[in-house]
Design a protein around this motif. Structure first.
Motif, PDB file in Angstrom:
ATOM      1  N   ASP A 292      55.080   2.603  44.980  1.00 44.91           N
ATOM      2  CA  ASP A 292      54.514   3.957  44.960  1.00 44.91           C
ATOM      3  C   ASP A 292      54.434   4.559  43.565  1.00 44.91           C
ATOM      4  OD1 ASP A 292      57.227   4.355  44.582  1.00 44.91           O
ATOM      5  OD2 ASP A 292      57.376   6.026  46.004  1.00 44.91           O
ATOM      6  N   GLN A 293      54.738   3.766  42.540  1.00 43.57           N
ATOM      7  CA  GLN A 293      54.600   4.270  41.175  1.00 43.57           C
ATOM      8  C   GLN A 293      53.115   4.453  40.835  1.00 43.57           C
ATOM      9  OE1 GLN A 293      56.705   1.937  38.244  1.00 43.57           O
ATOM     10  NE2 GLN A 293      58.621   1.994  39.401  1.00 43.57           N
ATOM     11  N   LYS A 294      52.886   5.304  39.864  1.00 40.53           N
ATOM     12  CA  LYS A 294      51.533   5.524  39.354  1.00 40.53           C
ATOM     13  C   LYS A 294      51.481   4.943  37.937  1.00 40.53           C
ATOM     14  CE  LYS A 294      51.179   7.736  43.195  1.00 40.53           C
ATOM     15  NZ  LYS A 294      51.197   9.190  43.368  1.00 40.53           N
ATOM     16  N   LEU A 295      50.616   3.963  37.728  1.00 39.41           N
ATOM     17  CA  LEU A 295      50.557   3.242  36.462  1.00 39.41           C
ATOM     18  C   LEU A 295      49.314   3.600  35.662  1.00 39.41           C
ATOM     19  CD1 LEU A 295      52.841   1.616  37.867  1.00 39.41           C
ATOM     20  CD2 LEU A 295      51.953  -0.399  36.674  1.00 39.41           C
ATOM     21  N   TRP A 296      49.492   3.596  34.351  1.00 43.54           N
ATOM     22  CA  TRP A 296      48.428   3.963  33.417  1.00 43.54           C
ATOM     23  C   TRP A 296      47.172   3.139  33.595  1.00 43.54           C
ATOM     24  CZ3 TRP A 296      51.448  -0.097  32.649  1.00 43.54           C
ATOM     25  CH2 TRP A 296      51.015  -1.121  31.831  1.00 43.54           C
ATOM     26  N   TRP A 297      47.327   1.820  33.648  1.00 46.65           N
ATOM     27  CA  TRP A 297      46.135   0.964  33.649  1.00 46.65           C
ATOM     28  C   TRP A 297      45.319   1.140  34.923  1.00 46.65           C
ATOM     29  CZ3 TRP A 297      45.157  -2.683  37.347  1.00 46.65           C
ATOM     30  CH2 TRP A 297      46.250  -3.168  38.097  1.00 46.65           C
ATOM     31  N   VAL A 298      45.988   1.374  36.034  1.00 46.10           N
ATOM     32  CA  VAL A 298      45.280   1.560  37.296  1.00 46.10           C
ATOM     33  C   VAL A 298      44.304   2.733  37.194  1.00 46.10           C
ATOM     34  CG1 VAL A 298      45.574   2.201  39.717  1.00 46.10           C
ATOM     35  CG2 VAL A 298      47.157   0.560  38.655  1.00 46.10           C
ATOM     36  N   HIS A 299      44.772   3.832  36.625  1.00 49.08           N
ATOM     37  CA  HIS A 299      43.953   5.043  36.563  1.00 49.08           C
ATOM     38  C   HIS A 299      42.865   4.943  35.505  1.00 49.08           C
ATOM     39  CE1 HIS A 299      47.458   6.164  38.867  1.00 49.08           C
ATOM     40  NE2 HIS A 299      46.762   7.185  39.335  1.00 49.08           N
ATOM     41  N   ILE A 300      43.190   4.329  34.383  1.00 48.10           N
ATOM     42  CA  ILE A 300      42.192   4.177  33.314  1.00 48.10           C
ATOM     43  C   ILE A 300      41.063   3.238  33.752  1.00 48.10           C
ATOM     44  CG2 ILE A 300      41.832   3.267  30.983  1.00 48.10           C
ATOM     45  CD1 ILE A 300      44.686   4.342  30.359  1.00 48.10           C
ATOM     46  N   GLU A 301      41.423   2.118  34.379  1.00 46.52           N
ATOM     47  CA  GLU A 301      40.389   1.198  34.853  1.00 46.52           C
ATOM     48  C   GLU A 301      39.531   1.849  35.940  1.00 46.52           C
ATOM     49  OE1 GLU A 301      39.744  -1.576  33.378  1.00 46.52           O
ATOM     50  OE2 GLU A 301      41.487  -1.485  32.062  1.00 46.52           O
ATOM     51  N   THR A 302      40.140   2.699  36.748  1.00 45.59           N
ATOM     52  CA  THR A 302      39.386   3.412  37.779  1.00 45.59           C
ATOM     53  C   THR A 302      38.367   4.356  37.154  1.00 45.59           C
ATOM     54  OG1 THR A 302      41.219   3.249  39.355  1.00 45.59           O
ATOM     55  CG2 THR A 302      39.598   5.011  39.726  1.00 45.59           C
ATOM     56  N   LEU A 303      38.758   5.017  36.068  1.00 49.71           N
ATOM     57  CA  LEU A 303      37.809   5.897  35.375  1.00 49.71           C
ATOM     58  C   LEU A 303      36.588   5.114  34.888  1.00 49.71           C
ATOM     59  CD1 LEU A 303      40.318   8.086  33.324  1.00 49.71           C
ATOM     60  CD2 LEU A 303      38.780   8.895  35.132  1.00 49.71           C
ATOM     61  N   ILE A 304      36.815   3.906  34.369  1.00 47.99           N
ATOM     62  CA  ILE A 304      35.695   3.092  33.889  1.00 47.99           C
ATOM     63  C   ILE A 304      34.746   2.763  35.037  1.00 47.99           C
ATOM     64  CG2 ILE A 304      35.000   0.949  32.761  1.00 47.99           C
ATOM     65  CD1 ILE A 304      37.805   0.813  31.513  1.00 47.99           C
TER      66      ILE A 304
END
Length: 396
Positions: A299-311
């Motif tokens: 359930d952690q929120k990771l940096w790369w997941v969100h940045i790649e989603t923005l792309i």
């Protein structure tokens, strides 16, 4: 939405904050290579060197030199890391270790295929920057090792009992979708076409499962069937969403609107599936059957997941005009910039708890380096800039 303003926000963050952080803090001037383990302020807290992060940083600085500006400091930083990799990073036959000590002594055997994949794109990008044939040869030789390992990526270091539960993993065909375009200039057309076609088949015909609501799985059996096990039920929304902008890029190259449309829809499927409706942000791991995942960090929120989603979202909007992508982009943008950006020191946090609070204040470690944040900022900057420029042309 003011696309020009958003574009400038990503550009400024990349050029004035993130790249200077790594340039100033990560280069080991005594022994070569880069420090990856940097605390919140950029101070080194561990000197071990991880090959995939070393290669990613070479790639990043070479890429910025090629795509943004011919800055001497960026090229020197890339060649600084490349020299260390060439001397210490492999066993002499381009089998790339996973970890080295500060001086370059091997610590972990070359079991991890992603040491190979990132070495390939690093030297491919550096060849584009310099024209040095040595770099091209390293990229091609390493790619040959990858192809030889496709059926058993970990080789003799695979700890599974042979034939006990054979599964194949999404990560390798996913990254090969991106690698194919990164080293396109080094591959014969026939080989490149075969690689692309195989990657598209694996991602869209094997791991993407319409019968499960249009989600992408992390593992399936060797013959592409579902496996009712921890590994077989595993879903990693960020992985799937990242792969979709690779597919969009391939769709553009191949002039296949169907690929672009499908990748955009899968992005939206996975985001809706993986979004934490209570606290916001995207879950790290999920179980397709709703069982408790075995990963305690699920359930952690990771940096790369969100940045790649923005792309993927902004590319989906650019290429299809999807208003749903644009709405989600603004929502994910707000969450990402609010929670991951450190307002007091350069670079971004990587690890949040479910509530969005910082778990680890590090800026770099064993898994986080100079890659997802700068690459994501660059990608979003350029796509937003392109959209803004088209808007201006249409107004005129």
């Amino acid at each position: 939405m003011d696309f020009k303003k958003f574009s400038e926000q990503y550009q400024t963050e990349l050029l004035d904050n993130v790249l200077p952080f790594w340039l100033e803090n990560s280069l080991d001037r005594e022994y070569g290579g880069y420090y990856s383990c940097l605390d919140r302020t950029g101070k080194v807290f561990d000197t071990d060197k991880f090959i995939w992060l070393q290669a990613r940083e070479v790639y990043m600085f070479a890429s910025m030199y090629n795509k943004v500006e011919k800055k001497k400091d960026w090229l020197e930083a890339a060649e600084h890391g490349a020299a260390f990799l060439l001397q210490y990073g492999h066993d002499g036959d381009y089998n790339w270790y996973f970890a080295l000590d500060r001086q370059g002594g091997p610590l972990v055997e070359p079991y991890n295929i992603f040491s190979y994949t990132f070495a390939t794109i690093a030297f491919g990008q550096l060849h584009l920057a310099t024209g040095n044939s040595r770099y091209a040869d390293v990229a091609k030789e390493t790619f040959a090792r990858i192809r030889a390992k496709l059926d058993n990526p970990k080789g003799k270091w695979n700890k599974a009992v042979p034939g006990s539960r054979s599964l194949k993993n999404f990560a390798l065909p996913m990254i090969l979708c991106n690698l194919a375009l990164e080293i396109e200039h080094l591959l014969p057309a026939e080989l490149l076409d075969g690689l692309i076609n195989n990657c598209l088949h694996e991602v869209l015909d094997v791991f993407y499962r319409p019968e499960l609501g249009g989600i992408v799985l992390e593992n399936v059996t060797l013959d592409g069937q579902l496996s009712d096990t921890f590994e077989g039920r595993l879903v990693n929304p960020g992985h799937a969403i990242e792969a979709m902008w690779f597919i969009m890029d391939l769709g553009q190259r191949l002039k296949r609107e169907d690929l672009i449309q499908q990748a955009t829809q899968i992005t939206l499927n996975m985001l809706e599936y993986g979004w934490d409706k209570q606290f916001g942000g995207i879950f790290y791991f999920m179980d397709r059957s709703g069982h408790p995942p075995q990963q305690l960090e699920w359930d952690q929120k990771l940096w790369w997941v969100h940045i790649e989603t923005l792309i993927s979202l902004i590319k989906g909007y650019q290429l299809t005009g999807s208003q749903e992508c644009l709405i989600w982009f603004e929502k994910v943008h707000d969450y990402t910039w609010k929670h991951f950006k450190d307002t007091d020191y350069p670079e971004w946090f990587g690890y949040l708890n479910r509530q969005g609070e910082v778990l680890l204040p590090l800026k770099g470690g064993k898994w986080k380096g100079c890659f997802h944040v700068p690459r994501g900022l660059y990608q979003c900057w350029k796509v937003l800039e392109n959209i803004a420029c088209k808007d201006v042309v249409q107004v005129v």
